[in-house]
Design an enzyme around this catalytic site. Sequence first.
Site, PDB file in Angstrom:
ATOM      1  N   ASP A   1      -0.653  -1.220   7.130  1.00  0.00           N
ATOM      2  CA  ASP A   1      -2.092  -1.324   7.426  1.00  0.00           C
ATOM      3  C   ASP A   1      -2.769  -2.286   6.450  1.00  0.00           C
ATOM      4  O   ASP A   1      -3.087  -3.410   6.797  1.00  0.00           O
ATOM      5  CB  ASP A   1      -2.756   0.059   7.369  1.00  0.00           C
TER       6      ASP A   1
ATOM      7  N   CYS B   1       0.884  -1.175   0.000  1.00  0.00           N
ATOM      8  CA  CYS B   1       0.000   0.000   0.000  1.00  0.00           C
ATOM      9  C   CYS B   1       0.913   1.215   0.000  1.00  0.00           C
ATOM     10  O   CYS B   1       1.791   1.324  -0.851  1.00  0.00           O
ATOM     11  CB  CYS B   1      -0.967  -0.042   1.178  1.00  0.00           C
TER      12      CYS B   1
END
Length: 590
Positions: free
Chosen positions: A332, A327
């Site tokens: 996360d 990401c």
Amino acid sequence: MGRLAVSGAGMAAARGCPPAGSGDRALAELLLEFSRAQYRAKDGGGAAAAKVERIERRCLELFGRDYRYSVIPNAHGEVCAHYPRHIVLLERDAGAGRDPFESTVQVGKLQDLINRSKMARCRGRFVCPVILYKGKHICRSATLAGWGELYGRTGYNYIFSGGSDDAWADAEDISEEDSALRNADSQLFDKVRGHDIKLLRYLSVRYICDLMVENKKVKFGLNVTSSEKVDKAQRYADFTLLSIPYPGCEFFKEYKDRDYTAEGLIFNWKQDYVDAPLSIPVSLTQSLSIDWSEYQSWDLVQQTQNYLKLLISIINTDDDSGLLVHCISGWDRTPLFISLLRLSLWADGLIHTSLEPSEILYLTVAYDWFLFGHMLVDRLSKGEEIFFFCFNFLKHITSEEFSAVKSQRRKSLPPGFTLEEICMLKQRDRGSTTSLSSDFSLGMESSPGAAGSFTYEAVELMPAGAQAQAAWRKSCASSPQAVLWSRAQQSEDRLPSTGMVEVKSSSSSSSTHSDNFLRIGSSPLEVPRSRLVSASDRESRLEEVRSAFLASYSRTIGLKAVPPSPSGAIGGLLEQFVRGVGLRGSSSTL
């Protein structure tokens, strides 16, 4: 930088150290530490360091149960400040004998490439292999770093964060307005990203899955970080790039505010900063019955399910190519999908085959989340509960449609035959010479695996000729066995749980019919001796992991209750805790 090679029971056994904690207690201790302090490899000393060391020892012991591995030392964060202090490189299965899927990566060369390439990615979070599956490395990282991070990370971070050196570092385009510096910038990016590409190629990574909803992250009005899909020089053109935008951790506050309910929760794709459309090569979507054009209408459950199906499909392609998932910062959304992949493959009996549910849960929480720098303390304070979502989501991937075994079983079938037909043949023939004696016979050997599992070791000959297939179907079309099989209504992908299917030629003149046979099992992509499980086993294994997580989470961290409804009813998920897990904790616990 030195290297440490470990095999068997891993570093813990090598030092004579017993596993740190066990079962529920070990997981509870881990979650408490996770929720109280932010892990950083560069932060050493103190009581917290001793707790982290126990967690690290436990992870190495769990890896060592099934794999031979080497360790890349990162004791003081010199390689990466928020990667594990012992970065594990899985090399091969720990069992005796030759592993057909042994990694070809040499840790010494890997270390050199990492040192050269780490500044190519945001926060120095380089491409790191974390799962070994069929000889393929599944990797994680942050996205590509921008100009500011390359030229003066510390200075930019200090200015933008008010003194903290962990803020965004940044602007790739900040000097591109100045034509006098363009050429120097290009040369720097050629060098740094060139090393990143060498690392990717050394790990045999072909597929890069980018979860960012932006082409470039924008902060303070500047482009902060970049990504492979918008690299101006198209340096990553030789890789298969997939843009699969997925909401960031901020979106999971809405998940928490909706009483931890993901069904019906749809991301707002019309926000100004969202400019990365979904883009997947057609060749990777043909095997999936998914209408990708509808992705903006999917709720969080359907979106996560479909992306996981895509990743599983990619790692099951008939080549030896690895996968990178990232990401922006890689702590996360990245661990969400890495953890789901690890748990899904484990539930299928394909990786970490000796680990119990409580052990694989500990490993993925500790290694994939805690030691790779997920900021749980910060996320909990903001209500961005992506970590909790990951493990509660396991209830949505228990079916066989998420199983990597499913596609493997289909690929192992000879052309023109279904699995029902092969299993009927097993019942009908049993090695006799009265049925298709000149074509083949079917033998069964007992499996040393547990009930509900089998040893996948297809090694012999299957009839591939159209005439042989047609003759066999005609001979058994009305057989009692065929009728019984139809009534059983078993899945077409489910193999007998009592043994291993092994097909051999029964004719003394089989050599004269060589054109009618397809040899299977000699391919380098043959599945090794893994504990493959049935669909019902997969479901129970994942449910056990989820239940263990919910029980421990509720006793340690707990959920933040949403404001009560007018009726005063308790939230849906909290009620699940009370009824499903059998807990009766205090209100502060929930």
